[in-house]
Design a protein around this motif. Sequence first.
Motif, PDB file in Angstrom:
ATOM      1  N   LEU A  36      -0.471 -70.747 -51.947  1.00 24.97           N
ATOM      2  CA  LEU A  36      -0.494 -69.285 -51.927  1.00 24.97           C
ATOM      3  C   LEU A  36      -1.673 -68.738 -51.123  1.00 24.97           C
ATOM      4  O   LEU A  36      -1.567 -67.686 -50.500  1.00 24.97           O
ATOM      5  CB  LEU A  36      -0.491 -68.741 -53.355  1.00 24.97           C
ATOM      6  N   LYS A  37      -2.779 -69.461 -51.144  1.00 26.67           N
ATOM      7  CA  LYS A  37      -3.918 -69.044 -50.326  1.00 26.67           C
ATOM      8  C   LYS A  37      -3.529 -69.093 -48.851  1.00 26.67           C
ATOM      9  O   LYS A  37      -3.859 -68.205 -48.068  1.00 26.67           O
ATOM     10  CB  LYS A  37      -5.106 -69.979 -50.577  1.00 26.67           C
ATOM     11  N   LEU A  38      -2.806 -70.145 -48.505  1.00 26.61           N
ATOM     12  CA  LEU A  38      -2.351 -70.275 -47.119  1.00 26.61           C
ATOM     13  C   LEU A  38      -1.380 -69.151 -46.771  1.00 26.61           C
ATOM     14  O   LEU A  38      -1.483 -68.519 -45.710  1.00 26.61           O
ATOM     15  CB  LEU A  38      -1.681 -71.646 -46.944  1.00 26.61           C
ATOM     16  N   VAL A  39      -0.457 -68.872 -47.681  1.00 29.39           N
ATOM     17  CA  VAL A  39       0.513 -67.793 -47.450  1.00 29.39           C
ATOM     18  C   VAL A  39      -0.241 -66.466 -47.269  1.00 29.39           C
ATOM     19  O   VAL A  39      -0.005 -65.726 -46.303  1.00 29.39           O
ATOM     20  CB  VAL A  39       1.515 -67.686 -48.620  1.00 29.39           C
ATOM     21  N   ALA A  40      -1.173 -66.190 -48.198  1.00 29.57           N
ATOM     22  CA  ALA A  40      -1.919 -64.918 -48.144  1.00 29.57           C
ATOM     23  C   ALA A  40      -2.655 -64.781 -46.822  1.00 29.57           C
ATOM     24  O   ALA A  40      -2.714 -63.689 -46.237  1.00 29.57           O
ATOM     25  CB  ALA A  40      -2.892 -64.834 -49.313  1.00 29.57           C
ATOM     26  N   SER A  41      -3.192 -65.890 -46.344  1.00 29.58           N
ATOM     27  CA  SER A  41      -3.969 -65.824 -45.100  1.00 29.58           C
ATOM     28  C   SER A  41      -3.073 -65.585 -43.891  1.00 29.58           C
ATOM     29  O   SER A  41      -3.548 -65.229 -42.818  1.00 29.58           O
ATOM     30  CB  SER A  41      -4.761 -67.114 -44.905  1.00 29.58           C
ATOM     31  N   ARG A  42      -1.762 -65.803 -44.057  1.00 33.52           N
ATOM     32  CA  ARG A  42      -0.848 -65.642 -42.909  1.00 33.52           C
ATOM     33  C   ARG A  42      -0.029 -64.361 -42.965  1.00 33.52           C
ATOM     34  O   ARG A  42       0.803 -64.126 -42.098  1.00 33.52           O
ATOM     35  CB  ARG A  42       0.085 -66.842 -42.847  1.00 33.52           C
ATOM     36  N   LEU A  43      -0.244 -63.558 -44.001  1.00 31.78           N
ATOM     37  CA  LEU A  43       0.495 -62.298 -44.065  1.00 31.78           C
ATOM     38  C   LEU A  43      -0.044 -61.360 -42.994  1.00 31.78           C
ATOM     39  O   LEU A  43      -1.230 -61.405 -42.673  1.00 31.78           O
ATOM     40  CB  LEU A  43       0.337 -61.655 -45.447  1.00 31.78           C
ATOM     41  N   PRO A  44       0.826 -60.504 -42.439  1.00 26.62           N
ATOM     42  CA  PRO A  44       0.366 -59.629 -41.360  1.00 26.62           C
ATOM     43  C   PRO A  44      -0.823 -58.757 -41.769  1.00 26.62           C
ATOM     44  O   PRO A  44      -1.720 -58.534 -41.001  1.00 26.62           O
ATOM     45  CB  PRO A  44       1.589 -58.768 -41.056  1.00 26.62           C
ATOM     46  N   ASP A  45      -0.839 -58.314 -43.058  1.00 21.80           N
ATOM     47  CA  ASP A  45      -1.946 -57.455 -43.496  1.00 21.80           C
ATOM     48  C   ASP A  45      -2.790 -58.204 -44.504  1.00 21.80           C
ATOM     49  O   ASP A  45      -3.037 -57.739 -45.611  1.00 21.80           O
ATOM     50  CB  ASP A  45      -1.409 -56.176 -44.132  1.00 21.80           C
ATOM     51  N   ARG A  46      -3.218 -59.409 -44.136  1.00 19.03           N
ATOM     52  CA  ARG A  46      -3.951 -60.260 -45.071  1.00 19.03           C
ATOM     53  C   ARG A  46      -5.150 -59.524 -45.666  1.00 19.03           C
ATOM     54  O   ARG A  46      -5.820 -58.767 -44.995  1.00 19.03           O
ATOM     55  CB  ARG A  46      -4.413 -61.544 -44.388  1.00 19.03           C
ATOM     56  N   LYS A  47      -5.363 -59.830 -46.974  1.00 17.82           N
ATOM     57  CA  LYS A  47      -6.463 -59.145 -47.670  1.00 17.82           C
ATOM     58  C   LYS A  47      -7.538 -60.159 -48.043  1.00 17.82           C
ATOM     59  O   LYS A  47      -7.566 -60.659 -49.164  1.00 17.82           O
ATOM     60  CB  LYS A  47      -5.950 -58.502 -48.954  1.00 17.82           C
ATOM     61  N   GLY A  48      -8.346 -60.530 -47.100  1.00 13.56           N
ATOM     62  CA  GLY A  48      -9.529 -61.345 -47.389  1.00 13.56           C
ATOM     63  C   GLY A  48      -9.266 -62.727 -47.924  1.00 13.56           C
ATOM     64  O   GLY A  48     -10.128 -63.298 -48.570  1.00 13.56           O
ATOM     65  N   ALA A  49      -8.080 -63.253 -47.719  1.00 20.53           N
ATOM     66  CA  ALA A  49      -7.864 -64.635 -48.165  1.00 20.53           C
ATOM     67  C   ALA A  49      -8.592 -65.550 -47.211  1.00 20.53           C
ATOM     68  O   ALA A  49      -8.744 -65.254 -46.048  1.00 20.53           O
ATOM     69  CB  ALA A  49      -6.375 -64.931 -48.145  1.00 20.53           C
ATOM     70  N   ASP A  50      -9.048 -66.698 -47.735  1.00 23.82           N
ATOM     71  CA  ASP A  50      -9.723 -67.613 -46.818  1.00 23.82           C
ATOM     72  C   ASP A  50      -8.837 -68.793 -46.521  1.00 23.82           C
ATOM     73  O   ASP A  50      -7.709 -68.855 -46.953  1.00 23.82           O
ATOM     74  CB  ASP A  50     -11.063 -68.053 -47.379  1.00 23.82           C
TER      75      ASP A  50
END
Length: 403
Positions: free
Chosen positions: A389-403
């Motif tokens: 999920l961290k990887l998914v979050a980091s690849r979203l167009p409007d990522r919110k500070g995921a590392d």
Amino acid sequence: MLQGKTVLLGVCGGIAAYKAAALCSKLAQAGAQVRVIMTKSATEFIAPLTFQTLSRHDVMIDTFDEKDASVVSHIHLADSADVAVVAPATANMIGKMALGLADDMLSTTLLATTAPVFVAPAMNVHMYAHPAVQQNMRTLAERGVRFIEPGTGQLACGYVGKGRLAEPEEIFAEISRFFQQDKPLQGKKVIVTAGGTVERIDPVRYLTNDSSGKMGFAIAEEARRMGAEVVLVSGKATAPVPAGVNYVGVESARDMLQAVLDRFEDADIVIKAAAVADYRPAEQAPQKIKKNEETMTITLVKNQDILQTIGERKTKQFIVGFAAETEKIDEYAMAKLRKKRCDLVVANDVSAEGAGFGVDTNVVRIYDKDGLVEALPMMGKNEVAARLLKLVASRLPDRKGAD
Ligand code: PMT
């Protein structure tokens, strides 16, 4: 993040014990209350005074050295911990933890704590690879212990290989991440599919598979923890439904297709961990089939591929497929990713020990359109879910500070 948190730091007897001092210092500087417990062997490598000075607390070594009569030290320390970290963890301590032994202050406190436990192993390369140690680590991972992988390189014993304690910065980063309040999936709508579909032959018989739902449920739980609004569409499963998710129970692949399509338009992320039957009986007998014949033939027809269907219809949705393989993992996973138009595919070799159906752990390789992105070693399914999920979050167009 660490301000005011109590970190129980267990230091075992290995040359890497000196690195634990740097970790202790970093944690204390970040505002954590660091309570150090050393094994007797650890004191052969580094003086307790080092940790006492860095942590500004007494260092515990002996279970019976009760410094405060108003409390029982090991229970008090166990209860007060927000997290426990064993660094370095020797093969001996890992073995004791796996067996539930409590013959010194550290092992006793670890047995008594309900706080999340991180273990950073450090030992000789052959000790690390020994089946007994690997088995013990698997046992602990299944119980939710989080491992911080040792590094590969020159070991103090002269060997070159895997077994070097992760760097203090790395361990510190893992612990900080654990306390991170950041919710990278806040405001996102996530559909997770899980479990195995059931394809009826007659009212009492069906075709299914070994999926327990554990992988998908762990993803749903973690997505919720990361702030997402989660719909969990699940077939047959034995895992308990995580709190805070919208659970939609389904039976067949066709039911699952409908449940996913009904919610697809609004979704931001779809993760398909379910084991969906590729075929179903062409006909479902309305009554229990009688055993009148010596042989019986059931004609199967192909189920519509849910993942492929949503892959073809996707607009904004980020789609993650799973691939359960037993051979040619890379080749088959990449073929599925292309055919089903996924953003990521998570492949698990379901014939490998500690991976795939039913177990609490998994070993996965994650691919995107350009190939392998991450190969994760064996870890608890909750940890796999968090990493994915961290990887998914980091690849979203409007990522919110995921590392
Ligand atoms: O539930 P557990 O016991 O924890 O086990 C986890 C798991 C092994 C089930 C999980 O990690 C996993 O691999 N899930 C996918 C299983 C599977 O069906 O793989 P597949 O390679 O046959 O299918 C590839 C992808 O297409 C999957 O995302 C699947 O959900 C999807 N699919 C397949 C057929 C179909 N008709 N529709 C689909 O959407």
